[in-house]
Structures are given as structure tokens and as C-alpha cells.
Design an enzyme around this catalytic site. Sequence first.
Site, PDB file in Angstrom:
ATOM      1  N   GLY A  29       0.823  -1.214   0.000  1.00 45.11           N
ATOM      2  CA  GLY A  29       0.000   0.000   0.000  1.00 45.11           C
ATOM      3  C   GLY A  29       0.851   1.256   0.000  1.00 45.11           C
ATOM      4  O   GLY A  29       2.083   1.198   0.068  1.00 45.11           O
TER       5      GLY A  29
ATOM      6  N   GLY B 292      -7.028  -4.844   2.793  1.00 47.15           N
ATOM      7  CA  GLY B 292      -7.329  -5.407   1.478  1.00 47.15           C
ATOM      8  C   GLY B 292      -7.742  -4.387   0.447  1.00 47.15           C
ATOM      9  O   GLY B 292      -8.084  -4.748  -0.677  1.00 47.15           O
ATOM     10  N   GLY B 293      -7.679  -3.106   0.837  1.00 46.12           N
ATOM     11  CA  GLY B 293      -7.990  -2.058  -0.138  1.00 46.12           C
ATOM     12  C   GLY B 293      -7.114  -2.170  -1.381  1.00 46.12           C
ATOM     13  O   GLY B 293      -7.540  -1.861  -2.482  1.00 46.12           O
TER      14      GLY B 293
ATOM     15  N   GLU C 168      -1.090 -10.910   2.985  1.00 45.89           N
ATOM     16  CA  GLU C 168      -0.912 -10.092   4.197  1.00 45.89           C
ATOM     17  C   GLU C 168      -1.315 -10.897   5.433  1.00 45.89           C
ATOM     18  O   GLU C 168      -0.642 -10.867   6.467  1.00 45.89           O
ATOM     19  CB  GLU C 168      -1.741  -8.817   4.093  1.00 45.89           C
TER      20      GLU C 168
ATOM     21  N   THR D  51       1.152   3.593   2.307  1.00 48.91           N
ATOM     22  CA  THR D  51       1.882   3.842   3.560  1.00 48.91           C
ATOM     23  C   THR D  51       3.116   2.948   3.627  1.00 48.91           C
ATOM     24  O   THR D  51       4.202   3.386   4.016  1.00 48.91           O
ATOM     25  CB  THR D  51       0.956   3.580   4.780  1.00 48.91           C
TER      26      THR D  51
HETATM   27  C1  5RP Z   1      -3.497  -3.617   0.908  1.00 50.39           C
HETATM   28  C2  5RP Z   1      -3.837  -3.134   2.253  1.00 50.39           C
HETATM   29  C3  5RP Z   1      -3.308  -1.801   2.665  1.00 50.39           C
HETATM   30  O1  5RP Z   1      -2.579  -1.952   3.825  1.00 50.39           O
HETATM   31  C4  5RP Z   1      -4.451  -0.862   2.897  1.00 50.39           C
HETATM   32  O2  5RP Z   1      -5.258  -0.819   1.733  1.00 50.39           O
HETATM   33  C5  5RP Z   1      -3.968   0.535   3.247  1.00 50.39           C
HETATM   34  O3  5RP Z   1      -3.436   1.150   2.125  1.00 50.39           O
HETATM   35  P1  5RP Z   1      -2.780   2.580   2.163  1.00 50.39           P
HETATM   36  O4  5RP Z   1      -1.532   2.496   2.960  1.00 50.39           O
HETATM   37  O5  5RP Z   1      -2.518   2.873   0.700  1.00 50.39           O
HETATM   38  O6  5RP Z   1      -3.783   3.546   2.745  1.00 50.39           O
HETATM   39  O7  5RP Z   1      -4.501  -3.770   3.028  1.00 50.39           O
HETATM   40  O8  5RP Z   1      -4.137  -4.819   0.624  1.00 50.39           O
END
Ligand code: 5RP
Length: 219
Positions: free
Chosen positions: A29, A95-96, A103, A31
Site C-alpha cells: 500500500g 485489502g484495499g 498479508e 503507507t
Molecule cells: C493492501 C492493504 C493496505 O494496507 C491498505 O489498503 C492501506 O493502504 P494505504 O496504505 O494505501 O492507505 O490492506 O491490501
Amino acid sequence: MNQDQLKRQAAEKVVEFLPSGGVLGVGTGSTVNHFIDVLADVKGRFDGAVSSSEASTERLKAIGMQVLDLNSVGELEVYVDGADESNHQLELIKGGGGALTREKIIAAASKQFVCIADASKLVSCLGEFPLPVEVIPMARSYVARELVKLGGNPVLREDFITDNGNVILDVHGLEIMEPIKMETEINNIVGVVTVGLFASRGADVLILGDEAGARVITP
Ligand code: 5RP
């Protein structure tokens, strides 16, 4: 500070939680992308990383970090990953980015799960962010009907295939009062590979990038 700067702040703080050596677990992701950038300065002390996605693997390799197969390393000391939502018990929706299955595997194989996020991710009740569910393609309609019975409104993520060759249903409209119970119920639907609720194994530490500085939260 904008959201991206807050993510960076959390990613910089996490260095204090890293072990002195060994193999790191690395999530996926935007972050985590900041974390990988930060890792470039301290990578020499680690033997390598286990990565939760092809995207993170590419970035890790680009900073010169060796990427290892989870099967070739033992239990990991620390796993660092982001989240889409966290409650105060550090139960998460993830999972976004669609990497939830790998994960969850790495989280399970790690002694400590340190979650990094900007402060907007902290919520009192999980579910405003649509809950991702990775599903075997032939089970998509069946699983969707079962998710409706649980009170959700599943929507197929368009033009998206996971690193494992599966589809994602994003479940809207859930107010998740009992995360562990719901995680178990959805896991038990035949055809579900993984649900993006990380409740039975949530985070151990949450580092939030905040206007007032990085905040460290434990359950
Ligand atoms: C990926 C995830 C990410 O940790 C979650 O979507 C957060 O993403 P970001 O750091 O872009 O806000 O679970 O599957």
C-alpha cells in the site's frame, strides 16, 4: 499536513520498532511504500524481507533488499503493514490494495504486527470502509448471495485480479460490531479465500501519523 505526509510520519516512526536484524515482513500500500523508502537507509542490517505482494516485491528489490520466500524463513520478528480501518482494539479492515491473503499469511507468521496509518484510519466501529473478500472466481455469485444474508452489499471489484488469480468482492453496508465473529462467519463460506477482517490476529501496535506527531497505540 496532508494525508500522504501523515503516512510518511507513521512510516518514519516505525523504525523504532524494528528488530536489530533478521528478516522483516513487509505489507502493501501507499503507507508501506513510504516505509520501503525509509527502509532504504537501514536495510543493511536485515537479511531480507518477505513481501505480501508483487508490487512491494518490486519496490523492495529496487532499494536493494533481498526478497525471501516465507517457506525458507522461520517465524518473523516483525511485520509492518498499513490498514484501511482500525478500531481501538487494533482489529483491522485490510485489502484495499487487494493483497489481503498474503498479508494475512505473513501477519499469522509474525511475532509482532506493527500497523502504520494516517489518523483518519482510526474508527470506533469497523465497516464504513467496504470489507474486501477474496473469492475463487467460480464461487463469486454464491459467495455474494451468502454475504447478502449477513447483511452486506457485495460489489465485484472491476478489472481486478489478485496476485493469487482470484476476484475481490467489496462488501458495503456492514456495521461490524463483533469483528472476530464476522471474520469466522465469512471465512466459513465455501469459496472464500480470505476476508479482509484482521480481528482474531489484529495488530499489536498501531502507529498513527497525526497533526500533533506520530501516535503509538496498543490494544
Ligand atoms: C493492501 C492493504 C493496505 O494496507 C491498505 O489498503 C492501506 O493502504 P494505504 O496504505 O494505501 O492507505 O490492506 O491490501
